[in-house]
Scaffold this active site. Sequence first.
Site, mmCIF file in Angstrom:
data_model
loop_
_atom_site.group_PDB
_atom_site.id
_atom_site.type_symbol
_atom_site.label_atom_id
_atom_site.label_comp_id
_atom_site.label_asym_id
_atom_site.label_seq_id
_atom_site.Cartn_x
_atom_site.Cartn_y
_atom_site.Cartn_z
ATOM 1 N N HIS A 115 0.884 -1.189 0.000
ATOM 2 C CA HIS A 115 0.000 0.000 0.000
ATOM 3 C C HIS A 115 0.909 1.224 0.000
ATOM 4 C CE1 HIS A 115 -3.733 2.275 1.549
ATOM 5 N NE2 HIS A 115 -2.791 3.180 1.329
ATOM 6 N N HIS B 208 1.529 5.373 -1.638
ATOM 7 C CA HIS B 208 1.132 6.569 -2.404
ATOM 8 C C HIS B 208 2.381 7.166 -3.042
ATOM 9 C CE1 HIS B 208 -2.925 6.721 -0.659
ATOM 10 N NE2 HIS B 208 -2.336 6.211 0.402
ATOM 11 N N LYS C 85 -9.359 -0.572 -5.649
ATOM 12 C CA LYS C 85 -9.355 0.119 -4.377
ATOM 13 C C LYS C 85 -10.722 0.700 -4.073
ATOM 14 C CE LYS C 85 -7.984 2.219 -0.724
ATOM 15 N NZ LYS C 85 -6.764 2.560 -0.032
ATOM 16 N N HIS D 6 -10.345 0.687 2.058
ATOM 17 C CA HIS D 6 -10.150 1.698 3.107
ATOM 18 C C HIS D 6 -11.338 1.562 4.043
ATOM 19 C CE1 HIS D 6 -8.654 5.644 4.715
ATOM 20 N NE2 HIS D 6 -9.833 5.522 5.300
ATOM 21 N N HIS E 125 -4.327 -0.895 6.036
ATOM 22 C CA HIS E 125 -3.864 -0.062 7.153
ATOM 23 C C HIS E 125 -4.782 -0.183 8.368
ATOM 24 C CE1 HIS E 125 -6.751 2.572 5.255
ATOM 25 N NE2 HIS E 125 -5.926 3.042 4.363
ATOM 26 N N ASP F 249 1.553 2.551 3.535
ATOM 27 C CA ASP F 249 0.710 3.742 3.414
ATOM 28 C C ASP F 249 1.567 4.997 3.481
ATOM 29 O OD1 ASP F 249 -1.557 5.214 2.991
ATOM 30 O OD2 ASP F 249 -2.271 5.087 5.058
HETATM 31 C C1 NCD Z 1 -3.563 8.959 2.334
HETATM 32 C C2 NCD Z 1 -3.176 10.021 1.315
HETATM 33 O O1 NCD Z 1 -2.634 11.051 1.720
HETATM 34 O O2 NCD Z 1 -3.380 9.819 0.121
HETATM 35 N N1 NCD Z 1 -3.519 9.541 3.640
HETATM 36 C C3 NCD Z 1 -3.388 8.883 4.809
HETATM 37 O O3 NCD Z 1 -3.485 9.507 5.871
HETATM 38 N N2 NCD Z 1 -3.159 7.591 4.845
HETATM 39 C C4 NCD Z 1 -4.888 8.406 1.994
HETATM 40 C C5 NCD Z 1 -5.224 7.133 2.717
HETATM 41 O O4 NCD Z 1 -4.606 6.100 2.488
HETATM 42 O O5 NCD Z 1 -6.136 7.159 3.543
HETATM 43 ZN ZN ZN Z 2 -3.190 5.111 1.832
#
Ligand code: NCD
Ligand code: ZN
Length: 343
Positions: A13, A15, A99, A136, A174, A247
């Site tokens: 996971h 970003h 997702k 999520h 998460h 995450d």
């Molecule tokens: C994530 C993001 O910033 O894209 N933020 C987070 O707090 N984890 C989004 C997510 O995974 O919820």
């Molecule tokens: Zn995330």
Amino acid sequence: MSELTLRRPDDWHLHLRDGAMLEAVLPWTTRHFARAIIMPNLVPPVVTKLDAEAYRDRIVAALPDGADFTPLMTLYLTEDTDPDDVAAAYAAGLVRAIKLYPAGATTNSASGVRNFDKVRPVLERMAGIGLTLCVHGEVTDHDIDIFDREAVFIERVLDPIRRATPGLRVVMEHITTKDAVEYARAQDDTLAATITTHHLVINRNHILAGGIRPHYYCLPVAKREIHRLALRAAATGGDARFFLGTDSAPHTDANKLLPCGCAGCFTAPNTMSILAHVFEDETALDRLEGFTSLNGPAFYGLPPNEDRITLHKTPPSYPSRIDTADGPVTVFDPGFPLQWSVS
Ligand code: NCD
Ligand code: ZN
């Protein structure tokens, strides 16, 4: 023990964002990780096979020279998602998961799902072809306390979806509560759960006690200490249903330090050092490889990585913030000195 060799880890996971942020953060993941499940919450989101192809190509173009890294793409599920497009993206080997964001649950989730009945045809198709749904897991109802949103989601949304769609493979992403750990442990092998690095380290006091610390604010928000301890027991306990999804979610400091700041912790640079510390604390270093490198591929039906990394008992060096063309991004501070580095 002062040295530990593991199969190269994967991040289930992640970003990576886009543009200048993608260029700045990607090398911190490819230094250690061989593959990652790439979150689709861009603006606009990655919704179709075509979007995912284009995003994959931008990631590949941004790879540092010589990096050996495979982005495992995801599609952002909307109420208009076409089951045929999803199936084609999976058949092409491009997309490894879909997702599900409840609309409004987190960063860039406005196009997410409001009416779960509308996505039933997609979920049924996914169950038929063995494609994983990454969830999520938080309700968004304003009358539900933010610290209860994960537990309520399991009961009101997740469990009904799974009952209505037998065989659907689901990753609870998460997870942050004892409730989620217990739910995951009680299910069959169609269900798994990812755990982040930061939720093994912080509880809600770290965010709120003695002053507000925006860099510890993420979603789902960190909970009470009993929940953190349940997550540590799950991650380090050797149960193959739990594996790493960092995450890692970079936001510029300017966007974190606002009256209404963004949610997300940027952990890509120091995740492996922090995890080694946590597993050593739990006298479970021998289980680190399962958590970072074996359980995830097994759930996704992929082979584990062939190459290895070695961790040494030497303090790691990484910056406390990285520079990007959009401004600095602060690296997650575990709050204790780290002793393991990756060579
Ligand atoms: C994530 C993001 O910033 O894209 N933020 C987070 O707090 N984890 C989004 C997510 O995974 O919820
Ligand atoms: Zn995330």
